[in-house]
Design a protein around this motif. Structure first.
Motif, PDB file in Angstrom:
ATOM      1  N   GLU B 212       0.874  -1.131   0.156  1.00 42.34           N
ATOM      2  CA  GLU B 212       0.127   0.014   0.063  1.00 42.34           C
ATOM      3  C   GLU B 212       0.889   1.235  -0.033  1.00 42.34           C
ATOM      4  O   GLU B 212       0.404   2.243  -0.526  1.00 42.34           O
ATOM      5  N   LYS B 213       2.112   1.151   0.848  1.00 42.63           N
ATOM      6  CA  LYS B 213       2.602   2.335   0.939  1.00 42.63           C
ATOM      7  C   LYS B 213       3.971   2.400  -0.203  1.00 42.63           C
ATOM      8  O   LYS B 213       4.564   3.602   0.019  1.00 42.63           O
ATOM      9  N   GLY B 214       3.979   1.394  -0.877  1.00 43.51           N
ATOM     10  CA  GLY B 214       5.267   1.469  -1.852  1.00 43.51           C
ATOM     11  C   GLY B 214       6.623   1.503  -1.401  1.00 43.51           C
ATOM     12  O   GLY B 214       7.320   2.113  -2.124  1.00 43.51           O
ATOM     13  N   LEU B 215       6.863   0.827  -0.285  1.00 45.49           N
ATOM     14  CA  LEU B 215       8.309   0.766  -0.069  1.00 45.49           C
ATOM     15  C   LEU B 215       8.788  -0.534  -0.826  1.00 45.49           C
ATOM     16  O   LEU B 215       8.040  -1.400  -0.762  1.00 45.49           O
ATOM     17  N   SER B 216      10.191  -0.767  -0.832  1.00 44.52           N
ATOM     18  CA  SER B 216      10.835  -1.833  -1.152  1.00 44.52           C
ATOM     19  C   SER B 216      10.741  -2.879  -0.183  1.00 44.52           C
ATOM     20  O   SER B 216      10.813  -2.356   0.979  1.00 44.52           O
ATOM     21  N   GLU B 217      10.789  -4.268  -0.517  1.00 49.11           N
ATOM     22  CA  GLU B 217      10.967  -5.273   0.610  1.00 49.11           C
ATOM     23  C   GLU B 217      12.152  -4.788   1.330  1.00 49.11           C
ATOM     24  O   GLU B 217      12.201  -5.287   2.686  1.00 49.11           O
ATOM     25  N   GLU B 218      13.343  -4.680   0.664  1.00 44.04           N
ATOM     26  CA  GLU B 218      14.553  -4.324   1.508  1.00 44.04           C
ATOM     27  C   GLU B 218      14.289  -3.242   2.419  1.00 44.04           C
ATOM     28  O   GLU B 218      14.809  -3.523   3.768  1.00 44.04           O
ATOM     29  N   VAL B 219      13.958  -2.171   2.090  1.00 38.82           N
ATOM     30  CA  VAL B 219      13.813  -1.192   3.294  1.00 38.82           C
ATOM     31  C   VAL B 219      12.703  -1.533   4.250  1.00 38.82           C
ATOM     32  O   VAL B 219      13.071  -1.321   5.411  1.00 38.82           O
ATOM     33  N   ALA B 220      11.677  -2.374   3.958  1.00 39.58           N
ATOM     34  CA  ALA B 220      10.801  -2.730   5.016  1.00 39.58           C
ATOM     35  C   ALA B 220      11.301  -3.438   5.949  1.00 39.58           C
ATOM     36  O   ALA B 220      11.220  -3.368   7.132  1.00 39.58           O
ATOM     37  N   ASP B 221      12.317  -4.385   5.444  1.00 41.74           N
ATOM     38  CA  ASP B 221      12.871  -5.369   6.296  1.00 41.74           C
ATOM     39  C   ASP B 221      14.044  -4.672   7.228  1.00 41.74           C
ATOM     40  O   ASP B 221      14.088  -5.113   8.456  1.00 41.74           O
ATOM     41  N   ARG B 222      14.475  -3.807   6.556  1.00 42.95           N
ATOM     42  CA  ARG B 222      15.454  -2.957   7.511  1.00 42.95           C
ATOM     43  C   ARG B 222      14.746  -2.542   8.841  1.00 42.95           C
ATOM     44  O   ARG B 222      15.144  -2.337   9.880  1.00 42.95           O
ATOM     45  N   ILE B 223      13.670  -1.780   8.216  1.00 42.28           N
ATOM     46  CA  ILE B 223      12.641  -1.285   9.354  1.00 42.28           C
ATOM     47  C   ILE B 223      12.396  -2.250  10.413  1.00 42.28           C
ATOM     48  O   ILE B 223      12.262  -2.186  11.688  1.00 42.28           O
ATOM     49  N   GLY B 224      11.871  -3.620   9.758  1.00 46.53           N
ATOM     50  CA  GLY B 224      11.439  -4.502  10.649  1.00 46.53           C
ATOM     51  C   GLY B 224      12.616  -5.030  11.697  1.00 46.53           C
ATOM     52  O   GLY B 224      12.163  -5.364  12.735  1.00 46.53           O
ATOM     53  N   GLU B 225      13.726  -4.803  11.258  1.00 45.15           N
ATOM     54  CA  GLU B 225      14.726  -5.074  12.335  1.00 45.15           C
ATOM     55  C   GLU B 225      15.027  -4.272  13.407  1.00 45.15           C
ATOM     56  O   GLU B 225      15.055  -4.603  14.857  1.00 45.15           O
ATOM     57  N   TYR B 226      14.809  -3.165  13.169  1.00 48.46           N
ATOM     58  CA  TYR B 226      14.688  -1.916  14.385  1.00 48.46           C
ATOM     59  C   TYR B 226      13.326  -2.025  15.163  1.00 48.46           C
ATOM     60  O   TYR B 226      13.587  -2.296  16.387  1.00 48.46           O
ATOM     61  N   VAL B 227      12.109  -2.106  14.586  1.00 48.89           N
ATOM     62  CA  VAL B 227      11.223  -2.255  15.328  1.00 48.89           C
ATOM     63  C   VAL B 227      10.766  -3.396  16.309  1.00 48.89           C
ATOM     64  O   VAL B 227       9.929  -3.340  17.073  1.00 48.89           O
ATOM     65  N   SER B 228      11.887  -4.462  16.112  1.00 48.12           N
ATOM     66  CA  SER B 228      11.621  -5.347  16.890  1.00 48.12           C
ATOM     67  C   SER B 228      12.331  -5.399  18.169  1.00 48.12           C
ATOM     68  O   SER B 228      12.368  -6.107  19.178  1.00 48.12           O
ATOM     69  N   LEU B 229      13.454  -4.395  18.221  1.00 47.69           N
ATOM     70  CA  LEU B 229      14.082  -4.096  19.354  1.00 47.69           C
ATOM     71  C   LEU B 229      13.380  -3.440  20.657  1.00 47.69           C
ATOM     72  O   LEU B 229      12.826  -2.426  20.452  1.00 47.69           O
TER      73      LEU B 229
END
Lengths: 471, 471
Positions: B212-229
């Motif tokens: 929906e928001k048009g991010l690349s998978e890679e960018v999303a995954d990087r965010i995913g790493e941080y927000v799990s902390l």
């Protein structure tokens, strides 16, 4: 720089007829509310709350001509809603909806009227009502008398100056209209005209009756004779013998109830302030029996400037307007019940905004220092680099229930800490310095006297409690 | 028959998403408010009040996507008005309008949102907010830490079960988005998506980011790493060394502030409940620095039925949702100032409706008898024709400040008077009979024990005070 979408800057006025309450006004408001709520609780009332908006149809047809003052919400796809106009109609709706047949409740909340604001005189479009009502099928006039006792207690305790509570009865008014020759369908309309007697002289009221409402001069004059009457139980007795009044069954029922009411008011020791006044009408449609209104009679209620008070002669008794009102409304709940079952009600509403105005004015004139917080002690430092020690100490104080403040600066000057105490009326300062920390003590300073004593950390909380317990 | 224009009978439902509070609910509400207000006052806060409606333009552009939930008033010829959506924007308007540059205030009032109501979970269209805010230019993180201390105190005192306070910082989020490769203009939108992590698993959040928001998978995954902390001061230190995070100045500023915050929280002794959580986003546009949210972590917060509790194993820790939240908003006041002068603010809002729901549920499950009045004594009669004597006595009691009730019947049965006391928890009955009147005494009955003692009229008030002073 952070990513913050700055909107174009806005103007920042308030909606017409509304106001903010600043901390000082809130402190006064809290004091007034406490007096009123204590009284309601002393008389055993519970409290309820209802939403600020109701379905539009709930309010429809309850307020006569005043309905045009109701605020409606915009139709945003859904129900049609209106802001409450008073607390009485929501109360009646609440009783019917929950099938409650008896309750003694108070309700303090804001109501909304698209009226012409007169804010210097305490008239707003958003304002508080403080209502106390007794619902239930009871023996005549006991709850009615308690409502008047409550008005008497509250106005005495608030110390607003002298007051009068005028009493009348819708049945006496209606009976009087009937025997004076007013046609049935004009009762409500003539009632509204009579209601203006506290603001207009009789001559103008009479003109309105004759020219606008179409009464004959003769009928108007008959009404004029009655509405000039004031008295107590004796007046009710006299009117029961009156050749015209005695022809109306309803008037007689009303007059007998006034007699009974006064007998209870004697027991409650409040007859000194209550007067049976045939000119009292009150505008609202829903009253069915006794009605009453309290007015302040002293110009002194809004204090004159200090100059004028010195050696002033006895001030003329001037009405500064109604500060409480109410009455019996036995039909309102039935309007909400599918089977029309009635729940008799009687209640009183305290005109709190006018009281706030008077109290604020009083505080101003007397230059009284109104405290807006209850802080007992300020935790201060005499040298630099003591923030950590201060935060440790204030944590102890907070956790012990002491009301305490610390400045949000790493290294505030002692003087500015002391000044803050003077300004906001904080009575004590707990001063930490390097020497005090070494000695395991705190220097406790009394702001008013500038006295300072060293108190051991172990005794500090008890000492603060002792020195601020009278507050 | 009186002349009363009977309207057609009305239906009496409530507007969707609103509710009445009955006396029992009000008693619980009063208790919760007292706890919260005591805490605010302990921390030296003043209070203010603002109108329930503001000019529409005051609210425009402050709530992002949520603006569609604002209630507008109907245009009845005059200003365009909206019901307040929260207490923060009116507070900012108040500060700008009155040129106030520092204040510590609380405000407890109802706000309005045309949201989907979920009333069993405590979500209404009309609901209370309890806000505490500190405005002013101060040394970093001291007021912010005090807000968290306050949340800790209130949730501990209300005894709602275990809780966690999640902390994050808008600058850390924005810095993280930047270093992960999110385009500048998508920060707010991606922030809203991250905010859903407490209701949706990461996989779904990621899908929304990508599809929906048009991010690349890679960018999303990087965010995913941080927000799990999640962690404490140590995590902030680690992230300051992180090769990506350390490239963002704002992220570093945020992380340093988190470190400072935790050092104050240690002094305030509240770190046991506070966790630095990079997934915390909070939806509102106006936050500029630290943000936080408190959640109850125990299923026990909403007590399980008595059955299930016996010998139950350790309950799984389940989040039952947010009960407090807030953050720093340094730009909001400037939006109202003609010259854009900023007043830094930080505050917290207590989610009182959810707390009411939990407390009501607790009272129900524990079958606790919630008193709805504070009446100390009922004035009762043992024989007929004693109404006058009872009214005389209750007048004495009221005038002495005793909370007292009498039945509104001329000749109630003694049993029904005693039953009323049992039902409403009145502890004492002052019984008048002919013998007592002759002897100048009152029979004082203790409802709980049925003990009865004769007390002389002169000693009655002191006796009632003594026996009800622990209440």
């Amino acid at each position: 720089k952070i990513h913050f979408p700055l909107q174009q800057r806005m103007s920042f006025s308030l909606s017409q007829g509304t106001r903010d309450y600043n901390p000082k006004q809130m402190a006064i408001r809290e004091r007034v509310f406490n007096t009123i709520i204590s009284c309601f609780k002393r008389h055993g009332a519970e409290t309820i709350d209802t939403p600020v908006f109701e379905l539009k149809e709930t309010l429809t047809g309850k307020y006569g001509e005043d309905s045009k003052l109701i605020y409606d919400l915009k139709d945003q796809g859904g129900e049609l809603l209106s802001l409450r106009y008073d607390l009485t109609v929501p109360f009646a709706r609440y009783l019917a909806m929950n099938k409650i047949t008896n309750i003694k409740r108070y309700h303090i909340a804001k109501v909304y009227r698209r009226d012409n604001p007169a804010m210097t005189r305490g008239r707003y479009r958003e304002f508080y009502q403080c209502d106390f009502d007794i619902a239930g099928q009871y023996d005549g006039m006991i709850p009615d008398a308690e409502c008047l006792k409550i008005v008497h207690e509250i106005l005495s305790e608030l110390d607003l100056g002298d007051f009068r509570i005028k009493v009348n009865d819708r049945r006496i008014l209606d009976g009087m209209f009937a025997v004076c020759g007013v046609p049935d369908d004009k009762f409500r309309s003539i009632c509204s005209t009579v209601d203006k007697l506290d603001k207009m002289p009789w001559e103008d009221v009479k003109k309105e009756m004759v020219n606008e409402k179409g009464l004959s001069e003769e009928v108007a004059d008959r009404i004029g004779e009655y509405v000039s009457l004031q008295g107590g139980m004796d007046l009710a007795e006299r009117l029961l013998q009156d050749h015209r009044m005695s022809q109306s069954k309803q008037a007689c029922a009303g007059l007998s109830d006034i007699k009974l009411l006064f007998s209870y008011l004697q027991l409650f020791q409040v007859t000194d302030k209550v007067v049976f006044d045939l000119s009292l009408a009150r505008g609202l449609d829903y009253y069915t029996g006794i009605i009453y209104e309290a007015v302040l009679t002293q110009a002194g209620a809004v204090p004159a400037p200090a100059e004028a008070q010195k050696g002033a002669p006895a001030e003329e008794s001037v009405s500064v307007g109604s500060v409480a009102g109410g009455g019996r409304y036995d039909g309102l709940v039935g309007m909400f019940d599918p089977k029309g079952r009635k729940v008799p009600c009687v209640g009183v509403s305290i005109g709190i905004e006018r009281i706030f105005s008077i109290m604020e004015h009083k505080a101003e004139v007397s230059a009284e220092k109104v405290r807006t917080t209850e802080v007992q002690v300020m935790v201060a430092s005499a040298q630099k680099n003591l923030l950590e020690e201060k935060l440790r100490l204030i944590t102890e104080l907070w956790d012990a229930g002491i009301k305490a403040e610390v400045m949000y600066k790493k290294n505030p000057k002692l003087l500015s800490q002391l000044q803050h105490c003077e300004e906001s009326g904080i009575p004590l300062v707990a001063i930490l310095g390097e020497q005090e920390l070494k000695d395991g003590v705190v220097k406790l300073r009394v702001v008013a006297t500038r006295e300072e004593v060293d108190i051991s950390r172990a005794d500090l909380i008890a000492e603060i409690r002792k020195r601020t317990s009278e507050a």
